[in-house]
Design a protein around this motif. Structure first.
Motif, PDB file in Angstrom:
ATOM      1  N   LYS A 201       0.835  -1.200   0.000  1.00 13.87           N
ATOM      2  CA  LYS A 201       0.000   0.000   0.000  1.00 13.87           C
ATOM      3  C   LYS A 201       0.868   1.248   0.000  1.00 13.87           C
ATOM      4  CE  LYS A 201      -3.710  -2.267   2.609  1.00 13.87           C
ATOM      5  NZ  LYS A 201      -4.524  -2.244   3.848  1.00 13.87           N
ATOM      6  N   LEU A 202       0.294   2.359  -0.471  1.00 13.59           N
ATOM      7  CA  LEU A 202       1.009   3.625  -0.468  1.00 13.59           C
ATOM      8  C   LEU A 202       0.982   4.242   0.925  1.00 13.59           C
ATOM      9  CD1 LEU A 202      -0.306   5.276  -3.750  1.00 13.59           C
ATOM     10  CD2 LEU A 202       1.579   3.676  -3.439  1.00 13.59           C
ATOM     11  N   ARG A 203       2.096   4.884   1.270  1.00 13.84           N
ATOM     12  CA  ARG A 203       2.130   5.599   2.542  1.00 13.84           C
ATOM     13  C   ARG A 203       3.043   6.808   2.410  1.00 13.84           C
ATOM     14  NH1 ARG A 203       6.057   1.647   6.203  1.00 13.84           N
ATOM     15  NH2 ARG A 203       7.823   1.701   4.745  1.00 13.84           N
ATOM     16  N   GLN A 204       2.750   7.826   3.185  1.00 15.56           N
ATOM     17  CA  GLN A 204       3.612   8.998   3.230  1.00 15.56           C
ATOM     18  C   GLN A 204       4.757   8.725   4.193  1.00 15.56           C
ATOM     19  OE1 GLN A 204       1.833  12.992   3.786  1.00 15.56           O
ATOM     20  NE2 GLN A 204       3.348  13.274   5.393  1.00 15.56           N
ATOM     21  N   VAL A 205       5.994   9.028   3.770  1.00 16.32           N
ATOM     22  CA  VAL A 205       7.151   8.785   4.636  1.00 16.32           C
ATOM     23  C   VAL A 205       7.807  10.080   5.113  1.00 16.32           C
ATOM     24  CG1 VAL A 205       7.650   6.488   3.759  1.00 16.32           C
ATOM     25  CG2 VAL A 205       8.605   8.468   2.586  1.00 16.32           C
ATOM     26  N   SER A 206       7.609  11.167   4.379  1.00 16.30           N
ATOM     27  CA  SER A 206       8.172  12.446   4.822  1.00 16.30           C
ATOM     28  C   SER A 206       7.538  13.592   4.045  1.00 16.30           C
ATOM     29  CB  SER A 206       9.694  12.477   4.637  1.00 16.30           C
ATOM     30  OG  SER A 206      10.028  12.404   3.264  1.00 16.30           O
ATOM     31  N   LYS A 207       7.798  14.808   4.518  1.00 12.27           N
ATOM     32  CA  LYS A 207       7.346  16.018   3.817  1.00 12.27           C
ATOM     33  C   LYS A 207       8.567  16.911   3.625  1.00 12.27           C
ATOM     34  CE  LYS A 207       4.183  17.219   6.846  1.00 12.27           C
ATOM     35  NZ  LYS A 207       4.043  16.090   7.787  1.00 12.27           N
ATOM     36  N   VAL A 208       8.735  17.398   2.413  1.00 12.48           N
ATOM     37  CA  VAL A 208       9.901  18.213   2.079  1.00 12.48           C
ATOM     38  C   VAL A 208       9.427  19.517   1.459  1.00 12.48           C
ATOM     39  CG1 VAL A 208      12.056  18.303   0.777  1.00 12.48           C
ATOM     40  CG2 VAL A 208      11.239  16.108   1.661  1.00 12.48           C
ATOM     41  N   ARG A 209      10.083  20.613   1.827  1.00  8.98           N
ATOM     42  CA  ARG A 209       9.707  21.906   1.264  1.00  8.98           C
ATOM     43  C   ARG A 209      10.518  22.150  -0.012  1.00  8.98           C
ATOM     44  NH1 ARG A 209       6.836  26.047   2.986  1.00  8.98           N
ATOM     45  NH2 ARG A 209       6.685  25.176   5.079  1.00  8.98           N
ATOM     46  N   GLY A 210       9.826  22.194  -1.127  1.00  9.64           N
ATOM     47  CA  GLY A 210      10.494  22.463  -2.388  1.00  9.64           C
ATOM     48  C   GLY A 210      10.721  21.209  -3.214  1.00  9.64           C
ATOM     49  N   LYS A 211      10.460  21.316  -4.513  1.00  9.85           N
ATOM     50  CA  LYS A 211      10.562  20.157  -5.405  1.00  9.85           C
ATOM     51  C   LYS A 211      11.994  19.667  -5.538  1.00  9.85           C
ATOM     52  CE  LYS A 211       8.559  18.486  -9.710  1.00  9.85           C
ATOM     53  NZ  LYS A 211       7.624  18.824 -10.806  1.00  9.85           N
ATOM     54  N   LYS A 212      12.951  20.599  -5.634  1.00  8.22           N
ATOM     55  CA  LYS A 212      14.349  20.211  -5.792  1.00  8.22           C
ATOM     56  C   LYS A 212      14.836  19.421  -4.589  1.00  8.22           C
ATOM     57  CE  LYS A 212      18.429  20.045  -7.614  1.00  8.22           C
ATOM     58  NZ  LYS A 212      18.690  19.090  -8.727  1.00  8.22           N
ATOM     59  N   LYS A 213      14.489  19.886  -3.391  1.00 13.56           N
ATOM     60  CA  LYS A 213      14.897  19.151  -2.186  1.00 13.56           C
ATOM     61  C   LYS A 213      14.245  17.777  -2.143  1.00 13.56           C
ATOM     62  CE  LYS A 213      15.877  23.063   0.873  1.00 13.56           C
ATOM     63  NZ  LYS A 213      15.503  23.766   2.140  1.00 13.56           N
ATOM     64  N   ALA A 214      13.005  17.705  -2.586  1.00 14.91           N
ATOM     65  CA  ALA A 214      12.302  16.422  -2.601  1.00 14.91           C
ATOM     66  C   ALA A 214      12.995  15.440  -3.545  1.00 14.91           C
ATOM     67  CB  ALA A 214      10.847  16.624  -3.022  1.00 14.91           C
ATOM     68  N   ILE A 215      13.370  15.920  -4.718  1.00 17.18           N
ATOM     69  CA  ILE A 215      14.059  15.063  -5.686  1.00 17.18           C
ATOM     70  C   ILE A 215      15.406  14.609  -5.136  1.00 17.18           C
ATOM     71  CG2 ILE A 215      15.220  15.077  -7.938  1.00 17.18           C
ATOM     72  CD1 ILE A 215      12.898  16.855  -8.940  1.00 17.18           C
ATOM     73  N   ASN A 216      16.142  15.528  -4.521  1.00 19.07           N
ATOM     74  CA  ASN A 216      17.441  15.161  -3.937  1.00 19.07           C
ATOM     75  C   ASN A 216      17.284  14.087  -2.869  1.00 19.07           C
ATOM     76  OD1 ASN A 216      18.906  16.895  -5.551  1.00 19.07           O
ATOM     77  ND2 ASN A 216      18.875  18.577  -4.067  1.00 19.07           N
ATOM     78  N   GLN A 217      16.212  14.201  -2.082  1.00 21.15           N
ATOM     79  CA  GLN A 217      15.986  13.208  -1.041  1.00 21.15           C
ATOM     80  C   GLN A 217      15.652  11.845  -1.653  1.00 21.15           C
ATOM     81  OE1 GLN A 217      14.005  14.463   2.548  1.00 21.15           O
ATOM     82  NE2 GLN A 217      12.890  12.540   2.721  1.00 21.15           N
ATOM     83  N   LEU A 218      14.868  11.847  -2.712  1.00 25.32           N
ATOM     84  CA  LEU A 218      14.559  10.593  -3.397  1.00 25.32           C
ATOM     85  C   LEU A 218      15.835   9.928  -3.894  1.00 25.32           C
ATOM     86  CD1 LEU A 218      11.447  11.504  -5.622  1.00 25.32           C
ATOM     87  CD2 LEU A 218      11.466   9.995  -3.628  1.00 25.32           C
ATOM     88  N   ILE A 219      16.703  10.711  -4.514  1.00 29.81           N
ATOM     89  CA  ILE A 219      17.955  10.169  -5.055  1.00 29.81           C
ATOM     90  C   ILE A 219      18.862   9.661  -3.934  1.00 29.81           C
ATOM     91  CG2 ILE A 219      20.090  10.746  -6.280  1.00 29.81           C
ATOM     92  CD1 ILE A 219      18.437  12.797  -7.887  1.00 29.81           C
ATOM     93  N   ASP A 220      19.085  10.500  -2.929  1.00 30.10           N
ATOM     94  CA  ASP A 220      20.012  10.148  -1.853  1.00 30.10           C
ATOM     95  C   ASP A 220      19.552   8.913  -1.088  1.00 30.10           C
ATOM     96  OD1 ASP A 220      21.552  12.288  -2.610  1.00 30.10           O
ATOM     97  OD2 ASP A 220      20.865  13.620  -0.997  1.00 30.10           O
ATOM     98  N   LYS A 221      18.261   8.844  -0.798  1.00 28.22           N
ATOM     99  CA  LYS A 221      17.741   7.704  -0.047  1.00 28.22           C
ATOM    100  C   LYS A 221      17.840   6.425  -0.882  1.00 28.22           C
ATOM    101  CE  LYS A 221      15.790   6.010   3.648  1.00 28.22           C
ATOM    102  NZ  LYS A 221      16.615   5.848   4.858  1.00 28.22           N
ATOM    103  N   THR A 222      17.576   6.534  -2.174  1.00 26.38           N
ATOM    104  CA  THR A 222      17.682   5.367  -3.046  1.00 26.38           C
ATOM    105  C   THR A 222      19.106   4.835  -3.071  1.00 26.38           C
ATOM    106  OG1 THR A 222      15.845   6.059  -4.473  1.00 26.38           O
ATOM    107  CG2 THR A 222      17.475   4.574  -5.444  1.00 26.38           C
ATOM    108  N   LEU A 223      20.081   5.723  -3.265  1.00 26.51           N
ATOM    109  CA  LEU A 223      21.483   5.304  -3.336  1.00 26.51           C
ATOM    110  C   LEU A 223      21.990   4.789  -1.995  1.00 26.51           C
ATOM    111  CD1 LEU A 223      22.972   8.137  -5.589  1.00 26.51           C
ATOM    112  CD2 LEU A 223      22.279   5.832  -6.252  1.00 26.51           C
ATOM    113  N   GLU A 224      21.542   5.412  -0.930  1.00 23.88           N
ATOM    114  CA  GLU A 224      21.972   5.004   0.419  1.00 23.88           C
ATOM    115  C   GLU A 224      21.523   3.583   0.742  1.00 23.88           C
ATOM    116  OE1 GLU A 224      20.650   6.126   4.984  1.00 23.88           O
ATOM    117  OE2 GLU A 224      20.616   7.695   3.450  1.00 23.88           O
ATOM    118  N   ASP A 225      20.336   3.212   0.320  1.00 21.76           N
ATOM    119  CA  ASP A 225      19.759   1.921   0.699  1.00 21.76           C
ATOM    120  C   ASP A 225      20.015   0.810  -0.312  1.00 21.76           C
ATOM    121  OD1 ASP A 225      18.791   3.160   2.916  1.00 21.76           O
ATOM    122  OD2 ASP A 225      16.718   3.295   2.237  1.00 21.76           O
TER     123      ASP A 225
END
Length: 289
Positions: A201-225
């Protein structure tokens, strides 16, 4: 070929890939106003038509694959005594998996010796496609169905699906997320990030202010894990691919990963996400939690 593979149109796999690897596919349908469109084949609905309808405010909805459709296809494999593995869209997001289970049980009553495996991928979009591609690789390497299922018991749990959408109201209308989450997403510059949980199921995991920061978080978390035994990332999008291509370049620049594939989301998925969706899929080091 040790066994046959089947999936559905939500896996975001190209027709060329499906044909090259002899994969059977069934398609969900999308209804725009009073007209129903197929999502596979030469007359399949395209995203440009769908997104134009959504922008106009037209009513759009999807229909799952029914048991009758599954039964008809399952019987063709049962009659030929071919082992079949059907990789299904997450049961946490659709009733398609349950329809397939009902159909399988019906077919086994008529063909008790048939081997039809219905596997809940607990995944959506290119996450489902990621699993299908791994199964193709295993089958082509000569793995049996039993061996493949053992590997999948690990991979499906470790599949990571992370994404963000520009307008969460689409997901809320379809019942995929709570309306309260969508309300947060309408706030100026707030980008809720979502993933797919252990129940698919879909779930919210975090809230980020700004699209660029959100994209960076997606990338960083993907590479980290990421488990580097599977050095592959799929970047999916709806609308234009400009941001998805930028993400591909950033992933390659930040890591040693060169297998980064950019592909559009299928109309079935876009119906529930709208334009501006970005999703990243990979295999993690540990099970999703």
């Amino acid at each position: 070929m040790t066994f046959q593979i089947m999936t559905d149109s939500t896996a975001d796999l190209s027709q060329t890939y499906l044909e090259q690897h002899d994969i059977t596919i069934l398609g969900m349908t999308v209804t725009i106003g009073n007209k129903t469109y197929e999502t596979i084949g030469n007359e399949a609905l395209d995203n440009a038509t769908l997104l134009a309808a959504i922008k106009k405010g037209e009513t759009v909805q999807t229909s799952q694959i029914n048991s009758g459709q599954f039964s008809e296809v399952f019987k063709t494999f049962a009659k030929k005594n071919e082992e079949l593995l059907y990789l299904a869209f997450s049961s946490g997001l659709s009733g398609t998996y349950q329809s397939a289970v009902i159909a399988r049980d019906m077919v086994l009553e008529e063909f008790p010796e048939a081997k039809i495996i219905v596997l809940d991928t607990l995944a959506a979009a290119s996450g489902e496609g990621f699993i299908v591609e791994e199964v193709v690789r295993l089958r082509d390497a000569g793995k049996s169905l039993t061996e493949t299922l053992e590997i999948l018991s690990v991979l499906t749990k470790r599949l990571q699906s992370r994404f963000m959408v520009d307008d969460l109201n689409h997901l809320a209308r379809g019942g995929r997320i709570p309306k309260a989450v969508a309300v947060v997403g309408t706030m100026a510059s707030i980008k809720p990030l979502l993933d797919v949980d252990t129940e698919g199921k879909l779930r919210q995991v975090s809230k980020v202010r700004g699209k660029k920061k959100a994209i960076n978080q997606l990338i960083d978390k993907t590479l980290e894990d990421m488990d580097m035994a599977y050095p592959k990332v799929i970047v999916s999008y709806s609308g234009t691919d400009e941001i998805a291509q930028q993400i591909k370049s950033e992933i390659i620049e930040k890591s040693k990963i060169t297998d980064v594939d950019v592909r559009p989301l299928s109309p079935t998925i876009v119906t529930h996400t709208g334009e501006g969706t970005i999703a990243l899929f990979s295999i993690g080091k540990i099970d999703r939690s």
